[in-house]
Design an enzyme around this catalytic site. Structure first.
Site, PDB file in Angstrom:
ATOM      1  CG  ASN A 111      37.507 -32.482 -62.610  1.00  0.00           C
ATOM      2  OD1 ASN A 111      37.598 -33.419 -61.827  1.00  0.00           O
ATOM      3  ND2 ASN A 111      37.143 -31.277 -62.217  1.00  0.00           N
ATOM      4  CB  CYS A 141      32.986 -29.534 -58.931  1.00  0.00           C
ATOM      5  SG  CYS A 141      34.358 -28.828 -58.000  1.00  0.00           S
ATOM      6  CD  GLU A 169      34.706 -30.685 -54.379  1.00  0.00           C
ATOM      7  OE1 GLU A 169      33.566 -30.629 -54.887  1.00  0.00           O
ATOM      8  OE2 GLU A 169      35.746 -30.695 -55.027  1.00  0.00           O
TER       9      GLU A 169
END
Length: 482
Positions: A161, A289, A255
């Site tokens: 992304n 995210c 993460e």
């Protein structure tokens, strides 16, 4: 650096600073999510490639284990210039391969050189400390110091992304500490990772950066190799758990996902909150995210806020990512679209009402706003990773904090308020790695400690904090001769 346009280029794994085409490999096609054009073929790495890349990285890391700070900083300064020169092609690739709108792609690519320059500066600031040992009687006549040393080989697993910035957030700090890095990018971002490797080929020492395209099996093979001394991953919770199991006993930085809460208090500037949260929820089709997914609003301002929020969402443009005015391009794949549809269908089945329904017959999914979703709705419990926001009504700031904390995820949170007392209360009581006040959750700088609580991850990124994660502390003690 080769451009992804015109189409039909073939890309191979990048090992030890040169593309190697001597091995016959399976290939995967990269297609534009907006119109399905065949843009490139990407040769997939196999176990031999993984072994060669890790061996080259290990040799390079050992040869440069004691590279001085000024030399490491110079790699990064030159890399920043090379990346800046390649910026136009990288923007085009983000637009074509990921479907990320041009204006957002431009912002991402511009962050890259600045991030590398910050790493260059930090290379000369990372230091140890002198320790006072005679606080205990046995320490009399003894001195101590600490220093930070590179691990050697770092494996970096990166998502699709933000394929430029999230790769550089791992590669830059790793190189700043003197580590060699082997990157396994997500398939949709593989060509972009290989373009970056080509752009940096003449400024990063050979073997210090390799890129291995492929699926999950390549990542698991890579992180399990004993020469790999540390692992850093950005991705989903399931991917993080799989990598954690495969890596074994070594430092692993993760993460992972989020369903970021954005609180709107009764004393907030509603126009500003609605506009900025809409951009944070739906920009880049929600494929971030830290997109604003859960919007928690005090009931006293619920109706006017929802009206403003829906209006701001409707004002966003959906369509061709190459158009400079587009805010939402396509979702990255049919699989991503199916996931978003599943979350919306589930919300409706559990009593949720769609204030705005962005469902379409193609990948260009519009903004969707859900109200009154049941407590166990997937839109409240999971990360949608699409242009969906769920509005939750609460009666007080205390209740808003409780709702925000009712999640296994805790990456980044935000609160819009005019009260300093409320800001401090929220900042102290929210269980998340970072909390922004009067800024939506999608905002991020590359210099503050970024990471999550709970299933949102382990460790922190941000230049200095990532450098600490990608180095190990050594203690050196000295006893006097007298």
């Amino acid at each position: 650096m080769r451009s992804v346009e015109p189409a039909m280029a073939t890309w191979a794994p990048w090992i030890a600073g040169a593309a190697d085409r001597s091995i016959a490999r399976a290939s995967a096609a990269s297609r534009a999510p907006f119109d399905g054009r065949h843009l490139a073929d990407v040769e997939q790495s196999d176990t031999t490639d993984v072994g060669r890349a890790v061996a080259a990285a290990d040799d390079a890391a050992q040869a440069r284990r004691r590279a001085p700070a000024h030399e490491r900083a110079e790699w990064l300064r030159r890399a920043a210039v090379a990346l800046d020169d390649a910026g136009g092609d990288l923007v085009d690739s983000l637009v074509a391969l990921i479907g990320k709108p041009r204006k957002l792609s431009t912002v991402e690519v511009r962050r890259g050189p600045a991030l590398l320059l910050a790493c260059a500066e930090e290379a000369g600031r990372m230091h140890g400390e002198n320790l006072v040992l005679d606080t205990l009687p046995a320490g009399e006549g003894r001195w101590g110091m600490t220093r930070r040393e590179p691990f050697g080989v770092v494996a970096a697993v990166t998502p699709f992304n933000a394929p430029v910035n999230l790769l550089l957030q791992k590669v830059g700090p790793a190189l700043a500490m003197g580590n060699a890095v082997v990157v396994k990018p997500a398939p949709a971002g593989a060509v972009i990772a290989l373009q970056i490797a080509e752009a940096l080929a003449d400024v990063v020492p050979p073997g210090m950066l390799s890129v291995l395209p492929g699926g999950p099996e390549v990542a698991l093979d890579l992180v399990a190799r004993p020469q790999v001394r540390a692992v850093t991953l950005t991705g989903g919770v399931a991917a993080g758990e799989a990598v954690l199991r495969a890596a074994g006993i070594k430092p692993v930085h993760l993460e992972l996902g989020s369903n970021s809460p954005n609180i709107v208090c009764a004393d907030a500037n509603l126009d500003r909150a609605a506009t900025e949260i809409a951009g944070a929820a739906f920009g880049a089709s929600g494929q971030q995210c830290i997109s604003a997914q859960r919007v928690i609003v005090e009931r006293a301002v619920l109706d006017p806020f929802v009206e403003l929020f829906a209006a701001a969402a409707r004002a966003l443009r959906v369509g061709d990512p190459a158009d400079p005015s587009t805010d939402l391009g396509p979702l990255v794949s049919q699989r991503a679209r199916d996931r978003v549809l599943r979350h919306l269908d589930d919300a409706e089945e559990r009593g949720g009402k769609l204030v705005l329904d962005g469902r379409t017959d193609d990948l260009c999914f519009g903004p969707s706003i859900v109200r009154d979703a049941g407590a166990e709705s997937l839109v409240l419990r999971e990360e949608v990773f699409g242009p969906v926001a769920v509005v939750i009504a609460v009666d007080s700031v205390d209740e808003a904090i409780a709702v925000a904390n009712d999640s296994e995820l805790g990456l980044q949170a935000s609160c819009f308020t005019g009260s300093l007392a409320t800001a401090m209360q929220v900042g102290e009581q929210i269980r998340a790695g970072s909390v922004w006040i009067n800024e939506p959750t999608r905002f991020r700088l590359d210099t503050y400690p970024f990471g999550g609580y709970g299933k949102s991850g382990i460790g922190r990124e941000g230049v200095r904090y990532a450098m600490e994660s990608l180095s190990q502390i050594k203690f050196i003690g000295l006893r006097g001769t007298s």
